[in-house]
Design an enzyme around this catalytic site. Structure first.
Site, short mmCIF file in Angstrom:
data_model
loop_
_atom_site.label_atom_id
_atom_site.label_comp_id
_atom_site.label_asym_id
_atom_site.label_seq_id
_atom_site.Cartn_x
_atom_site.Cartn_y
_atom_site.Cartn_z
N ILE A 16 0.83 -1.20 0.00
CA ILE A 16 0.00 0.00 0.00
C ILE A 16 0.88 1.26 0.00
O ILE A 16 0.49 2.31 -0.49
CB ILE A 16 -0.90 -0.02 1.26
CG1 ILE A 16 -2.06 0.93 1.15
CG2 ILE A 16 -0.12 0.27 2.50
CD1 ILE A 16 -3.01 0.80 2.36
N ASP A 17 2.09 1.13 0.54
CA ASP A 17 2.94 2.31 0.77
C ASP A 17 3.58 2.83 -0.52
O ASP A 17 4.01 3.98 -0.58
CB ASP A 17 4.03 1.98 1.80
CG ASP A 17 3.45 1.40 3.08
OD1 ASP A 17 2.27 1.69 3.36
OD2 ASP A 17 4.16 0.65 3.78
O1 F6P Z 1 2.99 -1.47 5.06
C1 F6P Z 1 1.63 -1.48 4.96
C2 F6P Z 1 0.98 -0.81 6.14
O2 F6P Z 1 -0.43 -0.81 5.95
C3 F6P Z 1 1.49 0.60 6.45
O3 F6P Z 1 0.92 1.58 5.64
C4 F6P Z 1 1.12 0.72 7.90
O4 F6P Z 1 1.92 1.66 8.56
C5 F6P Z 1 1.37 -0.68 8.42
O5 F6P Z 1 1.24 -1.55 7.32
C6 F6P Z 1 0.42 -1.12 9.50
O6 F6P Z 1 0.85 -2.38 9.94
P1 F6P Z 1 -0.06 -3.39 10.78
O7 F6P Z 1 -1.15 -3.87 9.88
O8 F6P Z 1 0.89 -4.48 11.15
O9 F6P Z 1 -0.60 -2.62 11.92
#
Ligand code: F6P
Length: 323
Positions: free
Chosen positions: A126-127
């Site tokens: 997504i990033d």
């Molecule tokens: O890397 C994808 C992402 O959705 C980032 O945008 C976000 O900071 C992170 O994962 C959140 O991670 P988790 O789902 O482990 O809380």
């Protein structure tokens, strides 16, 4: 080659299933047996493998998330964890692995590849910070989710003459915030890549009203030093002086759920097929990505651990157009 495996790792994504389907059916077409590894690298270390048929991946192209499951697996960073993963692959006679995931996942793929195991990565995050792909699986869907939210908030902001902060995901990369801000016509965009001043953010929102706008929206990246919570705190502390109401919406994981759009289904399918084609051609140690409209491979030693820079010229464009 007779057997390959596929796993999804890191944050889940609409489009991962389309990539799994492409790898499985593409692999079967080559005459290979294809294993799915459940829960990413955790399943690789735990030996959680399942043989997949064409029917097993039927009806999943439109589903969000990942049918294989995903996980963050810090144990994979240990020598012991990786050795166990390799032992599990070898025990099943698996000769190559496809890793569908983002930055951390592709760094893991690179480590396995350096240990001598054939791996091909598929760019999915997504990033959108992965070097080696102009865009990655689920960015388009996540962006559209953010835009729908911004469009809705604009309606409410206009009715009440309120200012809104919308925080989008992206870890320490501002891509989603920048693009959502431009496409959503935001008055302010706050990114991790650019230093921001809370007073300036508030002033820009105020200036929008002074110019006769009925709404004022700031799109804020979660990784910015002044993220939505910080800005809200500042606004509350200075409420009297600021003189207007500020509301916050943090989109968070909402951007990761839902069905993949057409773009992500097609991209994921092409990347998955591309991974199989490279393996069939004897190539590995690469990341499959979209470059100038083509599905191309970048060596993992070039892509892993490297971030794609953001085009900050677009921030200036957004500022001009927010007038
Ligand atoms: O890397 C994808 C992402 O959705 C980032 O945008 C976000 O900071 C992170 O994962 C959140 O991670 P988790 O789902 O482990 O809380």
């Amino acid at each position: 080659m007779k057997r390959i495996a596929v796993l999804t790792s890191g944050g889940d994504a609409p489009g991962m299933n389309a990539a799994i389907r492409a790898v499985v059916r593409g692999g079967l077409e080559q005459g290979w047996e294809v294993f799915g590894v459940r829960q990413g690298y955790a399943g690789l270390m735990g030996g959680d493998f399942v043989s997949l048929s064409a029917r097993d991946v039927g009806g999943i192209i439109q589903q969000g998330g990942t049918v294989l499951g995903s996980a963050r697996a810090p144990e994979f960073k240990t020598e012991e964890g990786r050795k166990q993963a390799l032992a599990n692959l070898e025990a099943r006679g698996v000769e190559a692995l496809v890793v569908i995931g983002g930055g951390g996942s592709q760094s893991g793929a690179y480590v396995l590849s350096r240990m001598g195991f054939p791996v091909v990565g598929v760019a999915s995050t997504i990033d959108n910070d992965l070097y080696g792909s102009e865009t990655t699986i689920r960015v388009d869907t996540a962006l559209n989710i953010a835009l729908e939210a911004i469009d809705r908030l604009k309606v409410t902001a206009s009715s009440h003459h309120r200012a809104f902060l919308v925080e989008v995901m992206g870890r320490d990369c501002g891509y989603l915030a920048l693009m959502a801000g431009i496409a959503g016509g935001a008055e302010v965009i706050v990114l991790p890549e650019v230093e921001s001043d809370p007073e300036e953010v508030i002033e820009t929102l105020k200036a929008a009203y002074r110019r006769g706008k009925a709404h004022a929206i700031a799109v804020v990246a979660e990784g910015a030093t002044n993220n939505a919570n910080e800005l809200m705190l500042y606004a509350q502390e200075n409420q009297k002086r600021i003189g207007f109401d500020l509301r916050v919406t943090i989109l968070g994981h909402v951007q990761r759920g839902g069905m993949p759009g057409a773009f992500d289904r097609l991209l994921a399918t092409r990347l998955g097929v591309g991974a199989v084609e490279r393996l069939a051609g004897g190539e590995h140690g690469v990341l499959m990505g979209l470059i100038r409209g083509e599905i191309l491979a970048t060596p993992l030693d070039e892509a892993a651990g490297r971030k794609k820079p953001l085009d900050l010229g677009l921030l200036e464009m957004a500022r001009v157009l927010a007038k």
